[in-house]
Design a protein around this motif. Structure first.
Motif, short mmCIF file in Angstrom:
data_model
loop_
_atom_site.label_atom_id
_atom_site.label_comp_id
_atom_site.label_asym_id
_atom_site.label_seq_id
_atom_site.Cartn_x
_atom_site.Cartn_y
_atom_site.Cartn_z
N LYS A 40 0.84 -1.21 0.00
CA LYS A 40 0.00 0.00 0.00
C LYS A 40 0.87 1.26 0.00
O LYS A 40 0.59 2.23 -0.71
N SER A 43 2.16 1.74 -3.41
CA SER A 43 1.07 2.22 -4.25
C SER A 43 0.83 3.72 -4.04
O SER A 43 0.68 4.49 -5.01
N ASP A 47 1.29 6.62 -6.78
CA ASP A 47 0.14 7.49 -7.08
C ASP A 47 0.49 8.97 -6.95
O ASP A 47 -0.16 9.82 -7.54
N GLY A 109 -0.20 -2.26 -7.80
CA GLY A 109 -0.96 -1.58 -6.75
C GLY A 109 -1.31 -2.46 -5.57
O GLY A 109 -0.83 -3.58 -5.44
#
Length: 169
Positions: A40, A43, A47, A109
Motif C-alpha cells: 500500500k 502504491s 500514485d 498496486g
C-alpha cells in the motif's frame, strides 16, 4: 518431547512478537499484515509520482509503526522490526522487495483499505521521509532511541517498549 517442542515454540513466539500465545496480544496489536501495508505504501508513493527503494521503504515502515503507536494506540503491523546495520528492517518486507536491490520498487498496486486518518498519517510520513537523502534517513534512525538501544545491547530486534518510549513520549 512434543510438550518441550511446544514450549520452545511458545518462547520463540513471545520473544519475536512480544505476545503471550493464547492470551491475546500485548497492549498494542498489529492492525495490518506488514507485506500488505508495504504494498500500500508503494502504491501511495507511485500514485503521488514518486519512487521508493527497499532501503527507504524499511525506514518509512518503521516511522509508520511509531506514528501508529503514538496517534492510534495500536501498531500498524505485528512483524518485529529488526536492528540491521543500515537501520530498522522488517525482514518479511525486505525479503519481498530485496530483488530490486538499490533500484526503485516498481510493483503493482494494492487493494488494502486504510481508514482516512491512517492514510493521511502514512502520506505525511512518505512526503517527509522521501524528501530526505536516503543516507540522512539511515543516520536519523541510527540516532533515535529504538535502533540505538537495540544496537548498543546487540539485540537483533527493536523492542516495542523502546518504540513506545521514543514515539509516544
Amino acid at each position: 518431547m512434543i510438550r518441550s517442542l511446544s514450549h520452545s515454540i511458545s518462547k520463540i513466539y513471545k520473544m519475536m512478537y512480544n505476545k503471550d500465545e493464547g492470551k491475546g496480544a500485548n497492549k498494542m496489536d498489529g492492525r495490518y499484515d506488514a507485506v500488505e501495508l508495504a504494498a500500500k505504501v508503494i502504491s501511495i508513493v507511485h500514485d503521488n509520482g514518486m519512487y521508493i527503494t527497499n532501503l527507504q521503504l524499511q525506514k518509512v515502515m518503521y516511522y509508520i509503526q511509531g506514528e501508529f503507536m503514538k496517534k492510534f494506540n495500536y501498531k500498524a503491523f505485528v512483524d518485529p522490526i529488526e536492528c540491521w546495520p543500515y537501520g530498522p528492517v522488517i525482514k518479511r518486507v525486505w525479503r519481498v522487495y530485496n530483488s530490486f536491490g538499490r533500484k526503485p520498487i516498481n510493483t503493482g498496486g494494492s487493494s488494502l483499505c486504510l481508514d482516512v486518518r491512517e492514510e493521511s498519517c502514512i502520506k505525511k510520513i512518505i512526503k517527509e521521509k522521501l524528501k530526505m537523502n536516503v543516507w540522512d534517513l539511515v543516520d536519523q534512525t541510527h540516532a533515535e532511541l529504538p535502533w540505538k538501544h537495540a544496537n548498543e545491547i546487540e539485540n537483533p530486534f527493536i523492542s516495542d517498549s523502546d518504540m513506545e518510549e521514543y514515539f509516544c513520549r
